[in-house]
Design a protein around this motif. Structure first.
Motif, PDB file in Angstrom:
ATOM      1  N   LEU A  60       0.841  -1.207   0.000  1.00  0.00           N
ATOM      2  CA  LEU A  60       0.000   0.000   0.000  1.00  0.00           C
ATOM      3  C   LEU A  60       0.876   1.258   0.000  1.00  0.00           C
ATOM      4  CD1 LEU A  60      -2.775  -1.218   2.451  1.00  0.00           C
ATOM      5  CD2 LEU A  60      -3.014  -0.772   0.009  1.00  0.00           C
ATOM      6  N   MET A  61       2.049   1.175  -0.667  1.00  0.00           N
ATOM      7  CA  MET A  61       2.906   2.365  -0.800  1.00  0.00           C
ATOM      8  C   MET A  61       2.129   3.451  -1.525  1.00  0.00           C
ATOM      9  SD  MET A  61       6.866   1.733  -1.822  1.00  0.00           S
ATOM     10  CE  MET A  61       6.698   0.289  -2.821  1.00  0.00           C
ATOM     11  N   LYS A  62       2.325   4.691  -1.054  1.00  0.00           N
ATOM     12  CA  LYS A  62       1.628   5.814  -1.710  1.00  0.00           C
ATOM     13  C   LYS A  62       2.615   6.714  -2.451  1.00  0.00           C
ATOM     14  CE  LYS A  62      -1.062   8.370   0.855  1.00  0.00           C
ATOM     15  NZ  LYS A  62      -1.996   8.846   1.910  1.00  0.00           N
ATOM     16  N   SER A  63       3.695   7.055  -1.748  1.00  0.00           N
ATOM     17  CA  SER A  63       4.673   7.961  -2.359  1.00  0.00           C
ATOM     18  C   SER A  63       5.983   7.887  -1.587  1.00  0.00           C
ATOM     19  CB  SER A  63       4.146   9.396  -2.307  1.00  0.00           C
ATOM     20  OG  SER A  63       3.974   9.753  -0.952  1.00  0.00           O
ATOM     21  N   VAL A  64       6.991   8.538  -2.160  1.00  0.00           N
ATOM     22  CA  VAL A  64       8.276   8.676  -1.464  1.00  0.00           C
ATOM     23  C   VAL A  64       8.471  10.168  -1.231  1.00  0.00           C
ATOM     24  CG1 VAL A  64      10.762   8.370  -1.662  1.00  0.00           C
ATOM     25  CG2 VAL A  64       9.214   6.573  -2.469  1.00  0.00           C
ATOM     26  N   VAL A  65       8.849  10.538   0.016  1.00  0.00           N
ATOM     27  CA  VAL A  65       8.962  11.954   0.364  1.00  0.00           C
ATOM     28  C   VAL A  65      10.386  12.256   0.810  1.00  0.00           C
ATOM     29  CG1 VAL A  65       8.101  13.745   1.930  1.00  0.00           C
ATOM     30  CG2 VAL A  65       6.540  12.007   1.049  1.00  0.00           C
ATOM     31  N   CYS A  66      10.923  13.391   0.358  1.00  0.00           N
ATOM     32  CA  CYS A  66      12.280  13.785   0.756  1.00  0.00           C
ATOM     33  C   CYS A  66      12.248  14.333   2.181  1.00  0.00           C
ATOM     34  CB  CYS A  66      12.807  14.848  -0.210  1.00  0.00           C
ATOM     35  SG  CYS A  66      14.405  15.495   0.309  1.00  0.00           S
ATOM     36  N   MET A  67      13.143  13.828   3.044  1.00  0.00           N
ATOM     37  CA  MET A  67      13.169  14.293   4.437  1.00  0.00           C
ATOM     38  C   MET A  67      13.745  15.697   4.537  1.00  0.00           C
ATOM     39  SD  MET A  67      14.487  11.127   6.707  1.00  0.00           S
ATOM     40  CE  MET A  67      14.232   9.442   6.268  1.00  0.00           C
ATOM     41  N   ARG A 111      -1.778 -15.141   8.757  1.00  0.00           N
ATOM     42  CA  ARG A 111      -0.681 -15.071   7.770  1.00  0.00           C
ATOM     43  C   ARG A 111       0.585 -15.814   8.210  1.00  0.00           C
ATOM     44  NH1 ARG A 111      -0.858  -8.893   5.517  1.00  0.00           N
ATOM     45  NH2 ARG A 111      -3.034  -8.923   4.861  1.00  0.00           N
ATOM     46  N   ASP A 112       1.493 -15.925   7.236  1.00  0.00           N
ATOM     47  CA  ASP A 112       2.800 -16.550   7.504  1.00  0.00           C
ATOM     48  C   ASP A 112       3.527 -15.815   8.619  1.00  0.00           C
ATOM     49  OD1 ASP A 112       2.472 -18.280   5.514  1.00  0.00           O
ATOM     50  OD2 ASP A 112       3.973 -17.397   4.152  1.00  0.00           O
ATOM     51  N   THR A 113       4.314 -16.559   9.407  1.00  0.00           N
ATOM     52  CA  THR A 113       5.079 -15.906  10.464  1.00  0.00           C
ATOM     53  C   THR A 113       6.465 -15.528   9.941  1.00  0.00           C
ATOM     54  OG1 THR A 113       5.564 -18.123  11.201  1.00  0.00           O
ATOM     55  CG2 THR A 113       3.899 -16.924  12.442  1.00  0.00           C
ATOM     56  N   THR A 114       6.465 -14.585   9.017  1.00  0.00           N
ATOM     57  CA  THR A 114       7.721 -13.990   8.535  1.00  0.00           C
ATOM     58  C   THR A 114       7.493 -12.479   8.438  1.00  0.00           C
ATOM     59  OG1 THR A 114       7.220 -13.913   6.177  1.00  0.00           O
ATOM     60  CG2 THR A 114       8.067 -16.006   7.019  1.00  0.00           C
ATOM     61  N   ILE A 115       8.548 -11.746   8.109  1.00  0.00           N
ATOM     62  CA  ILE A 115       8.365 -10.290   7.979  1.00  0.00           C
ATOM     63  C   ILE A 115       7.350  -9.964   6.896  1.00  0.00           C
ATOM     64  CG2 ILE A 115      10.681  -9.673   8.785  1.00  0.00           C
ATOM     65  CD1 ILE A 115      11.444  -9.164   5.837  1.00  0.00           C
ATOM     66  N   TRP A 116       7.120 -10.915   5.986  1.00  0.00           N
ATOM     67  CA  TRP A 116       6.272 -10.634   4.822  1.00  0.00           C
ATOM     68  C   TRP A 116       4.792 -10.638   5.158  1.00  0.00           C
ATOM     69  CZ3 TRP A 116       8.828  -8.188   1.355  1.00  0.00           C
ATOM     70  CH2 TRP A 116      10.212  -8.396   1.289  1.00  0.00           C
ATOM     71  N   ARG A 117       4.466 -10.966   6.428  1.00  0.00           N
ATOM     72  CA  ARG A 117       3.064 -10.816   6.844  1.00  0.00           C
ATOM     73  C   ARG A 117       2.663  -9.333   6.833  1.00  0.00           C
ATOM     74  NH1 ARG A 117       1.788 -13.625  11.121  1.00  0.00           N
ATOM     75  NH2 ARG A 117       0.849 -12.411  12.772  1.00  0.00           N
ATOM     76  N   TYR A 118       3.654  -8.447   6.824  1.00  0.00           N
ATOM     77  CA  TYR A 118       3.387  -7.002   6.858  1.00  0.00           C
ATOM     78  C   TYR A 118       3.564  -6.370   5.473  1.00  0.00           C
ATOM     79  CZ  TYR A 118       4.162  -8.047  11.813  1.00  0.00           C
ATOM     80  OH  TYR A 118       4.107  -8.589  13.068  1.00  0.00           O
ATOM     81  N   LEU A 119       3.355  -7.149   4.437  1.00  0.00           N
ATOM     82  CA  LEU A 119       3.683  -6.705   3.076  1.00  0.00           C
ATOM     83  C   LEU A 119       3.051  -5.365   2.694  1.00  0.00           C
ATOM     84  CD1 LEU A 119       5.079  -7.333   0.388  1.00  0.00           C
ATOM     85  CD2 LEU A 119       2.976  -8.447  -0.349  1.00  0.00           C
ATOM     86  N   GLU A 120       1.828  -5.094   3.184  1.00  0.00           N
ATOM     87  CA  GLU A 120       1.197  -3.816   2.812  1.00  0.00           C
ATOM     88  C   GLU A 120       2.099  -2.632   3.144  1.00  0.00           C
ATOM     89  OE1 GLU A 120      -0.310  -6.154   4.531  1.00  0.00           O
ATOM     90  OE2 GLU A 120      -2.183  -6.658   3.527  1.00  0.00           O
ATOM     91  N   LEU A 121       2.891  -2.770   4.198  1.00  0.00           N
ATOM     92  CA  LEU A 121       3.739  -1.651   4.625  1.00  0.00           C
ATOM     93  C   LEU A 121       5.221  -1.919   4.326  1.00  0.00           C
ATOM     94  CD1 LEU A 121       1.144  -0.511   5.791  1.00  0.00           C
ATOM     95  CD2 LEU A 121       2.340   0.004   7.890  1.00  0.00           C
ATOM     96  N   LEU A 122       5.473  -2.667   3.268  1.00  0.00           N
ATOM     97  CA  LEU A 122       6.869  -2.863   2.844  1.00  0.00           C
ATOM     98  C   LEU A 122       7.019  -2.366   1.401  1.00  0.00           C
ATOM     99  CD1 LEU A 122       7.630  -6.333   4.482  1.00  0.00           C
ATOM    100  CD2 LEU A 122       8.549  -4.099   5.137  1.00  0.00           C
TER     101      LEU A 122
END
Ligand SMILES: Cc1ncc(COP(=O)(O)O)c(C=O)c1O
Length: 655
Positions: free
Chosen positions: A5-12, A55-66
């Motif tokens: 669910l990436m929306k955009s990339v913002v410059c810090m 979901r799977d018990t890996t970091i990829w369970r959070y795919l929406e925010l990766l």
């Protein structure tokens, strides 16, 4: 699997918003490398609330925010969802009940860097990148090497020569090209970056890398999701600890974890943020130093720590970002010395069964200090990141003799069954002596070595020497020896306080203590020793054989045969106090200086004996390196005593 669910990339730096595909590495407006990914948190929140547990018990369970758009390209080895465990044993030791360990040792290559590795290598796969360069203090290299091997990506790794050889071999095993730099980690980074630029190969940046930081977010997600299962929480809510503690080198880990917590807050999954505790190795602490002096930027340092994994001397922008994170919720930054980390490492292994690497132990040592100083309140929940496994257990972590060598029978297969049985019986008898353990605690290494040698000249005991009273306390608690021989006057923690610690610890209270000290005792000193020590010996004025005999008897063995004693009668002193009554009248009698001739071909032994004797102020010591020069010296002068090595190069000692 759900798409990101990436929306955009913002410059810090300038706030410029950019499309996320392809993921940029520099700002299209100002050129900054500090970019951040934004997601559609509103959309993600109900999805996670409804069904993450399936979901799977890996970091990829959070795919929406990766930051990955093509899930079919994921390079995974089951990283993530490492255990979060309550640390009851550690809690008892440090007097804090609410401690939890996030066990990142259980990652595919043994450290939390696998999260960064998996997301970054997946990102390279998506972009069709087949070759990569990086610099590392060790663990990032192992993670990337494994994931690159899996993805068939060629990897160049630049490391410093302080990284243990075992680790270098592991990298080579994965098929990576390993380049060792004799210099600092910051220099290795520079060389790696130049090498990548010259060959036009992808260079994996540090804390500024989006996939890297995003990978570490999952630590924060998991802690909040897992802690909600361990402590009572409002229905449907996740839970953050009051404190999150992590050891820091370049700072990418806590930056990522912090972002993870902030995103959960935005999604309404948690109600507050934790306080961040950043811990650095004392010998390489540019971030903590800048924090202490409230500086806007961290000055680079040249690392002086044995904990190579934490040796980033120049943290750059990570500092100001971590400072902002710490300030936001009242967090803090602190250092732990190498010694404190090694002690924490041994403690965790002993009371929790966690064998961790020194870098991870730095976080635990920091946590201990924060609990002791009451910065962490008694009711506050703490999660410490156990960021890496002990591989390899570096030599300086363990005292020598950590393995007992039991040999029996003839090797080579010529021994028959009966001979082997006999050999085994004799070996087991020897083992009884070998497992008899003595810990010698003396800040003067020469004194501790002399005592060790004296004992080991007669008996096959395991004698551990420690030259720091805190390490002594640690070792005694760990080894639970059969006897302690200790000095009284030592820096950091004097012998009396150390003795107090032994006598108030139910697990070691019954271990006999023999004191060997140069201290002239006051009445108050005597009162403190009364009933607590087996015997008291005045340095420089005791008869060595009496001491050895006394130790052997205390340990339940037979006294030593006089003819076996190689250093017999080094002094003509006496035991000062071997009983409570004698302790009460311990005295040292002045004597005129005497001439002693030490005849020994090993200059180190000769020097050791000389120093010990001269330190008493009672003897004038002369040295001869062989029989011939000893005879020549004898013809010139009379001596009161000889200390004679029997194995000399020219004339035998007996002759
Ligand atoms: C085991 C371990 N702990 C802590 C750190 C520090 O991590 P960071 O790079 O996030 O500062 C490292 C870095 O390599 C590590 O390997």
């Amino acid at each position: 699997m759900m798409p990101t669910l990436m929306k955009s990339v913002v410059c810090m730096d300038c706030g410029q918003s950019m499309p996320f595909e392809p993921l940029p590495s520099t700002c299209s407006a100002c050129g900054s490398v500090w970019l951040d990914v934004q997601y559609d948190y509103e959309a993600a929140s109900p999805i996670w609330k409804a069904g993450l547990h399936l979901r799977d018990t890996t970091i990829w369970r959070y795919l929406e925010l990766l930051p990955i758009t093509r899930p079919e390209m994921i390079v995974s080895m089951g990283e993530g969802w490492t255990p979060l465990t309550h640390a009851a044993g550690l809690g008892r030791e440090v007097n804090h009940q609410h401690l939890y360990i996030k066990d990142e040792r259980q990652s595919p290559t043994g450290s939390f860097k696998d999260r960064q590795g998996s997301v970054t290598i997946t990102h390279l796969q998506e972009r069709g990148i087949r070759e990569c360069v990086l610099a590392s203090t060790g663990n990032k290299a192992a993670a990337y090497a494994a994931f690159c091997a899996r993805a068939g990506i060629r990897l160049w790794i630049f490391l410093t020569s302080t990284v243990p050889n075992e680790k270098l071999r592991e990298l080579a095993l994965y098929g990576a090209e390993v380049v060792k730099i004799t210099g600092t980690y910051d220099q290795a980074k520079k060389v790696a970056q130049d090498f990548a630029a010259r060959r036009n190969i992808y260079y994996d940046a540090g804390a500024e890398s989006i996939p890297g930081r995003e990978g570490f977010k999952t630590v924060g997600f998991e802690i909040a999701e897992q802690l909600a299962r361990l402590v009572p929480t409002e229905a449907g809510k996740w839970c953050v600890p009051d404190w999150y503690v992590q050891a820091v080198s370049g700072g990418i880990g806590p930056l990522g974890v912090w972002k993870g917590f902030k995103e959960l807050l935005q999604m309404g999954l948690i109600d507050r943020l934790p306080k961040l505790a950043i811990v650095q190795a004392e010998g390489c602490a540019p971030i903590v130093t800048a924090w202490r002096f409230n500086m806007d930027n961290a000055d680079p340092v040249v690392p002086h720590t044995r904990i190579a994994v934490l040796a980033t001397g120049s943290p750059g922008r990570s500092y100001s970002l971590l400072r902002a994170a710490c300030r936001e919720t009242g967090g803090t930054m602190i250092t732990a010395s190498d010694g404190e980390a090694f002690r924490a490492m041994r403690l965790l292994a002993r009371v929790e069964g966690y064998s961790m690497e020194p870098a991870a132990a730095v976080a635990f040592a920091g946590m201990q200090k924060l609990v002791e100083s009451k910065m962490i309140g008694p009711d506050e929940t703490v999660v410490v990141n156990c960021s890496g496994h002990t591989f390899p257990a570096e030599k300086h972590i363990l005292e020598d003799q950590y393995v007992l060598d039991l040999q029996f029978g003839e090797s080579g297969g010529s021994a028959n069954h009966t001979q082997l049985e006999d050999g085994l019986g004799a070996a087991l008898e020897r083992l009884d002596e070998q497992v008899t353990t003595v810990v010698v605690i003396d800040d003067n290494p020469q004194d501790s070595r002399l005592i060790r040698r004296l004992l080991q000249a007669h008996k096959n005991y395991r004698v551990f020497e420690v030259n720091n009273p805190l390490d002594g306390l640690d070792l005694v608690r760990q080894r639970k020896p059969d006897l302690i021989v200790m000095d009284l006057t030592m820096p950091d923690l004097d012998g009396f306080t150390l003795l107090e610690a032994f006598k108030t610890d139910a697990e070691v209270v019954n271990i006999p203590v023999v004191v060997v000290s140069a201290k002239t005792l006051t009445a108050a000193d005597r009162a403190r020793l009364e009933g607590r020590v087996e015997s008291l010996w005045q340095k420089g004025s005791f008869n060595t054989r009496e001491l050895v005999d006394h130790v052997v008897r205390t340990l339940g063995g037979d006294p030593v045969n006089a003819s076996e004693d190689p250093l017999a009668e080094v002094t003509e002193g006496k035991i000062v106090a071997a009983s409570k009554a004698a302790i009460a009248q311990a005295v040292t009698e002045p004597r005129p200086p005497r001439d002693i001739l030490v005849i020994d071909d090993d200059p180190r032994d000769s020097r050791l004996i000389r120093r010990l004797l001269e330190a008493t102020g009672r003897y004038k010591v002369h040295e001869a390196a062989n029989g011939e020069s000893a005879l020549a010296m004898l013809s010139q002068q009379k001596y009161d005593l000889f200390v004679l090595d029997l194995m000399l190069p020219d004339i035998s000692g007996i002759d």
